[in-house]
Enzyme design. Structure first.
Site, PDB file in Angstrom:
ATOM      1  N   TYR A   1     -27.462  26.371 130.887  1.00  0.00           N
ATOM      2  CA  TYR A   1     -26.398  26.908 130.029  1.00  0.00           C
ATOM      3  C   TYR A   1     -25.531  27.917 130.773  1.00  0.00           C
ATOM      4  O   TYR A   1     -24.321  27.962 130.565  1.00  0.00           O
ATOM      5  CB  TYR A   1     -26.969  27.509 128.740  1.00  0.00           C
ATOM      6  CG  TYR A   1     -27.271  26.420 127.740  1.00  0.00           C
ATOM      7  CD1 TYR A   1     -26.236  25.794 127.041  1.00  0.00           C
ATOM      8  CD2 TYR A   1     -28.563  25.966 127.534  1.00  0.00           C
ATOM      9  CE1 TYR A   1     -26.484  24.752 126.158  1.00  0.00           C
ATOM     10  CE2 TYR A   1     -28.830  24.925 126.651  1.00  0.00           C
ATOM     11  CZ  TYR A   1     -27.781  24.326 125.968  1.00  0.00           C
ATOM     12  OH  TYR A   1     -28.030  23.284 125.111  1.00  0.00           O
TER      13      TYR A   1
ATOM     14  N   HIS B   1     -21.511  21.096 116.680  1.00  0.00           N
ATOM     15  CA  HIS B   1     -22.656  21.467 117.517  1.00  0.00           C
ATOM     16  C   HIS B   1     -22.671  22.945 117.887  1.00  0.00           C
ATOM     17  O   HIS B   1     -23.385  23.340 118.804  1.00  0.00           O
ATOM     18  CB  HIS B   1     -22.681  20.594 118.790  1.00  0.00           C
ATOM     19  CG  HIS B   1     -22.980  19.151 118.507  1.00  0.00           C
ATOM     20  ND1 HIS B   1     -22.766  18.131 119.412  1.00  0.00           N
ATOM     21  CD2 HIS B   1     -23.484  18.544 117.395  1.00  0.00           C
ATOM     22  CE1 HIS B   1     -23.122  16.973 118.867  1.00  0.00           C
ATOM     23  NE2 HIS B   1     -23.550  17.198 117.647  1.00  0.00           N
TER      24      HIS B   1
ATOM     25  N   CYS C   1     -33.910  44.075 120.242  1.00  0.00           N
ATOM     26  CA  CYS C   1     -35.228  44.214 119.597  1.00  0.00           C
ATOM     27  C   CYS C   1     -36.356  43.810 120.537  1.00  0.00           C
ATOM     28  O   CYS C   1     -37.527  43.921 120.192  1.00  0.00           O
ATOM     29  CB  CYS C   1     -35.280  43.385 118.309  1.00  0.00           C
ATOM     30  SG  CYS C   1     -35.628  41.628 118.576  1.00  0.00           S
TER      31      CYS C   1
HETATM   32  P1  OAD Z   1     -20.465  12.093 126.379  1.00  0.00           P
HETATM   33  O1  OAD Z   1     -20.632  12.715 127.717  1.00  0.00           O
HETATM   34  O2  OAD Z   1     -21.613  11.345 125.809  1.00  0.00           O
HETATM   35  O3  OAD Z   1     -19.231  11.101 126.392  1.00  0.00           O
HETATM   36  C1  OAD Z   1     -18.005  11.464 126.961  1.00  0.00           C
HETATM   37  C2  OAD Z   1     -17.026  10.329 126.728  1.00  0.00           C
HETATM   38  O4  OAD Z   1     -15.750  10.761 127.165  1.00  0.00           O
HETATM   39  C3  OAD Z   1     -17.358   9.047 127.473  1.00  0.00           C
HETATM   40  O5  OAD Z   1     -17.289   7.957 126.561  1.00  0.00           O
HETATM   41  C4  OAD Z   1     -16.248   8.952 128.549  1.00  0.00           C
HETATM   42  O6  OAD Z   1     -15.871   7.607 128.812  1.00  0.00           O
HETATM   43  C5  OAD Z   1     -15.132   9.700 127.881  1.00  0.00           C
HETATM   44  N1  OAD Z   1     -14.155  10.327 128.803  1.00  0.00           N
HETATM   45  C6  OAD Z   1     -14.369  10.912 129.993  1.00  0.00           C
HETATM   46  N2  OAD Z   1     -13.240  11.433 130.492  1.00  0.00           N
HETATM   47  C7  OAD Z   1     -12.254  11.183 129.582  1.00  0.00           C
HETATM   48  C8  OAD Z   1     -10.858  11.479 129.505  1.00  0.00           C
HETATM   49  N3  OAD Z   1     -10.222  12.158 130.469  1.00  0.00           N
HETATM   50  N4  OAD Z   1     -10.182  11.053 128.408  1.00  0.00           N
HETATM   51  C9  OAD Z   1     -10.802  10.355 127.423  1.00  0.00           C
HETATM   52  N5  OAD Z   1     -12.119  10.072 127.440  1.00  0.00           N
HETATM   53  C10 OAD Z   1     -12.845  10.477 128.492  1.00  0.00           C
HETATM   54  O7  OAD Z   1     -19.966  13.275 125.396  1.00  0.00           O
HETATM   55  P2  OAD Z   1     -20.105  13.387 123.809  1.00  0.00           P
HETATM   56  O8  OAD Z   1     -19.892  12.066 123.163  1.00  0.00           O
HETATM   57  O9  OAD Z   1     -19.257  14.518 123.396  1.00  0.00           O
HETATM   58  O10 OAD Z   1     -24.652  17.490 122.156  1.00  0.00           O
HETATM   59  O11 OAD Z   1     -21.616  13.802 123.657  1.00  0.00           O
HETATM   60  C11 OAD Z   1     -22.137  14.070 122.394  1.00  0.00           C
HETATM   61  C12 OAD Z   1     -23.169  15.153 122.457  1.00  0.00           C
HETATM   62  O12 OAD Z   1     -24.178  14.856 123.411  1.00  0.00           O
HETATM   63  C13 OAD Z   1     -22.657  16.499 122.933  1.00  0.00           C
HETATM   64  O13 OAD Z   1     -21.997  17.231 121.915  1.00  0.00           O
HETATM   65  C14 OAD Z   1     -23.910  17.191 123.343  1.00  0.00           C
HETATM   66  C15 OAD Z   1     -24.516  16.079 124.131  1.00  0.00           C
HETATM   67  O14 OAD Z   1     -25.847  16.148 124.339  1.00  0.00           O
HETATM   68  C16 OAD Z   1     -25.560  18.482 122.121  1.00  0.00           C
HETATM   69  O15 OAD Z   1     -25.752  19.190 123.075  1.00  0.00           O
HETATM   70  C17 OAD Z   1     -26.276  18.607 120.809  1.00  0.00           C
END
Ligand code: OAD
Length: 226
Positions: free
Chosen positions: A50, A102, A136
């Site tokens: 993080y 999230h 704490c």
């Molecule tokens: P992902 O990393 O799973 O997916 C990112 C998506 O963005 C992929 O489908 C890529 O093809 C697309 N991508 C990359 N660059 C791009 C660009 N310039 N323009 C458009 N699309 C692009 O991310 P999330 O779907 O957000 O949760 O992941 C969901 C959750 O998984 C996150 O919120 C996080 C993670 O674990 C938690 O931490 C609870």
């Protein structure tokens, strides 16, 4: 109108996505680090991830995709943005009504007293886990949502309500692999909304949506919204 955003919208700001090319931190998948069990087993490692992410985010600026959604909020009064992102770049761009599914990476929460501490972007990054202590004496954890944990109160229901009432849902930069957020897309379709996907790659959603626009959200969104 509803926009559901994921890590892809921040990729052009230099923040790595979770899945896809360059998505991994060392050799860990997010499902191995973003869990209560991972934190119990190895809080140092989880905090290290993080703090690395905070460092990357602190150096990042919103891009044209974020700004296009600010414009949408300004011109459409019935507009809701729901984001899976915890990076705060929608806020920084100027969006005001943001449903954060999230949570927020800049919040720490004490495991002992439950207090939440808001960290200042850019300044409050820590080098060592021993510094992750509340006043704490309790251990602080990142205050966002981990796998297996419920979403922030009202966030999911607000997003679901918005989607149920939407004519159009934009699904931007998300692999739609993580539930319950990913469930908003089938809900939109069942509720009669048109769905437009904006993604660099084909996803499991692409075949199901009305329109799938392939490319960078920073290129596509300003044109689409104009
Ligand atoms: P992902 O990393 O799973 O997916 C990112 C998506 O963005 C992929 O489908 C890529 O093809 C697309 N991508 C990359 N660059 C791009 C660009 N310039 N323009 C458009 N699309 C692009 O991310 P999330 O779907 O957000 O949760 O992941 C969901 C959750 O998984 C996150 O919120 C996080 C993670 O674990 C938690 O931490 C609870």
């Amino acid at each position: 109108m509803v926009a559901l955003t994921g890590a892809g919208i921040s990729a052009e700001s230099g923040i790595p996505t979770f899945r896809g090319a360059g998505g991994l931190w060392r050799s860990f998948r997010p499902e191995e680090l973003a869990t209560p069990g991972a934190f119990r087993r190895n809080p140092d490692l989880v905090w290290e991830w993080y703090e690395w992410r905070r460092g990357v985010i602190a150096a990042a600026q919103p891009n044209a995709g974020h700004f296009a959604l600010v414009e949408l909020e300004r011109t459409k009064h019935a507009f809701t943005m729901a984001t899976q992102n915890v990076d705060g770049l929608h806020d920084l761009a100027g969006s005001r009504r943001i449903v954060k599914l999230h949570g927020d990476i800049w919040i720490d929460r004490c495991l002992a007293c439950g207090r939440e501490l808001v960290r200042e972007h850019a300044k409050d990054t820590y080098q060592h886990h021993s510094e992750h202590r509340c006043g704490c004496g309790g251990l602080l954890r990142p205050g966002l949502v981990w796998f297996g944990e419920p979403l922030p109160e009202n966030a999911l229901s607000s997003a679901e309500d918005a989607v149920r009432g939407a004519d159009l849902v934009l699904v931007i930069g998300t692999s739609a692999a993580v539930y319950p957020a990913a469930g908003l897309v089938p809900l939109a379709r069942q509720s009669g909304a048109r769905v437009i996907e904006v993604n660099l790659e084909e996803t499991t959603l692409s075949a199901e949506v009305d329109v799938s626009l392939r490319g960078k959200s920073g290129d596509i969104l300003p044109k689409l919204i104009a």
